[in-house]
Design a protein around this motif. Sequence first.
Motif, mmCIF file in Angstrom:
data_model
loop_
_atom_site.group_PDB
_atom_site.id
_atom_site.type_symbol
_atom_site.label_atom_id
_atom_site.label_comp_id
_atom_site.label_asym_id
_atom_site.label_seq_id
_atom_site.Cartn_x
_atom_site.Cartn_y
_atom_site.Cartn_z
ATOM 1 N N ILE A 1 26.942 102.579 56.549
ATOM 2 C CA ILE A 1 26.708 101.953 55.250
ATOM 3 C C ILE A 1 25.811 100.737 55.434
ATOM 4 O O ILE A 1 26.022 99.927 56.338
ATOM 5 N N GLY A 2 24.800 100.611 54.600
ATOM 6 C CA GLY A 2 23.896 99.461 54.659
ATOM 7 C C GLY A 2 23.115 99.385 53.366
ATOM 8 O O GLY A 2 23.296 100.213 52.468
ATOM 9 N N ASN A 3 22.240 98.402 53.250
ATOM 10 C CA ASN A 3 21.425 98.374 52.047
ATOM 11 C C ASN A 3 20.296 99.400 52.171
ATOM 12 O O ASN A 3 20.089 100.005 53.223
ATOM 13 N N THR A 4 19.572 99.614 51.097
ATOM 14 C CA THR A 4 18.559 100.667 51.043
ATOM 15 C C THR A 4 17.537 100.534 52.165
ATOM 16 O O THR A 4 17.209 101.515 52.851
ATOM 17 N N LYS A 5 17.041 99.333 52.386
ATOM 18 C CA LYS A 5 16.020 99.123 53.414
ATOM 19 C C LYS A 5 16.563 99.421 54.798
ATOM 20 O O LYS A 5 15.885 100.043 55.632
ATOM 21 N N GLU A 6 17.801 98.996 55.078
ATOM 22 C CA GLU A 6 18.402 99.216 56.389
ATOM 23 C C GLU A 6 18.589 100.705 56.670
ATOM 24 O O GLU A 6 18.299 101.190 57.775
ATOM 25 N N ILE A 7 19.062 101.448 55.668
ATOM 26 C CA ILE A 7 19.299 102.884 55.847
ATOM 27 C C ILE A 7 17.989 103.621 56.077
ATOM 28 O O ILE A 7 17.874 104.472 56.971
#
Length: 297
Positions: free
Chosen positions: A125-131
Amino acid sequence: MDQQLAVFIKVAEKQNFSRAAEELHMTQPAVSQYIQALERSMGTTLLERSNKFVRLNKAGEIVYHHAKEIISLYSKMNYLIDDLTNKPSGSLSIGASYSFGEYILPHLIAKMHDKYPLITPSITIGNTKEIATLVFRHQLDIGIVEGEYKHGHLTIEPFAVDTMSIVASPHNRLVQMEGGISLSDLENETWICRENGSGTREAVEKLFNRYNFSPKKILEFGSTQLIKESVEAGLGISLLSDCVIRKEKANGILSVIQMKDISVQRDFSTVLRSPFQTKALSVFLELLKEDGAGTLS
């Protein structure tokens, strides 16, 4: 070479030859030999060694970063070959942004497990940019993100539409108002938002820009659950996905601020890098297309 890289990765992560040898079920001299062979092939030392620690030097950091990708690609190659003759099985690394990953994905994983028990999913799980970054680096098989994220080397395809609402504590003054809520009322509230890089933060910024208002105070929190708890406590208001606030709405913990002229929607999208798909990934994508949108409603 792949074994040398695997040993090198373990030593780099454990920062200790003995601990790496223990996890790899090898002797410490064998681990040292693998590292020395890799350094000879690279033509340079990769680790700083002392009696207390083992650390990557600059060359080691470069090799470590690319070794992770190489090992991941090698594993995917083996899965693809194995998939030609076998049933869907094996590992499937899934990354998702917070809204989808924490509130929708668990239900889809449960359905997949019922149909395909030989698939072993892992979830990040992460924010959009991290994923998206992890997918690009071959560290995830698939990402699920929110908003209008774009990347020149990734395939991003919407599969569901998500509706969002402005939420507040039931005791908030705007909830108590029976009508006539204006943009200036929203502007005077404290807004609790996710961090930059989050799809939810992107949706909030678009809301501000579309309706041309700027809150006088914004608090930035890195967790959707923390935002919900803070809104419930009366700290401020927020824009959240309807799928995130279902239970809180049903239980009267959070209330939606009704403004008939304001609506917010965004896409949930899959993020892929490789054109090749394991059977495990294929069946998960089919499940997303069949049930993903329905799970939001």
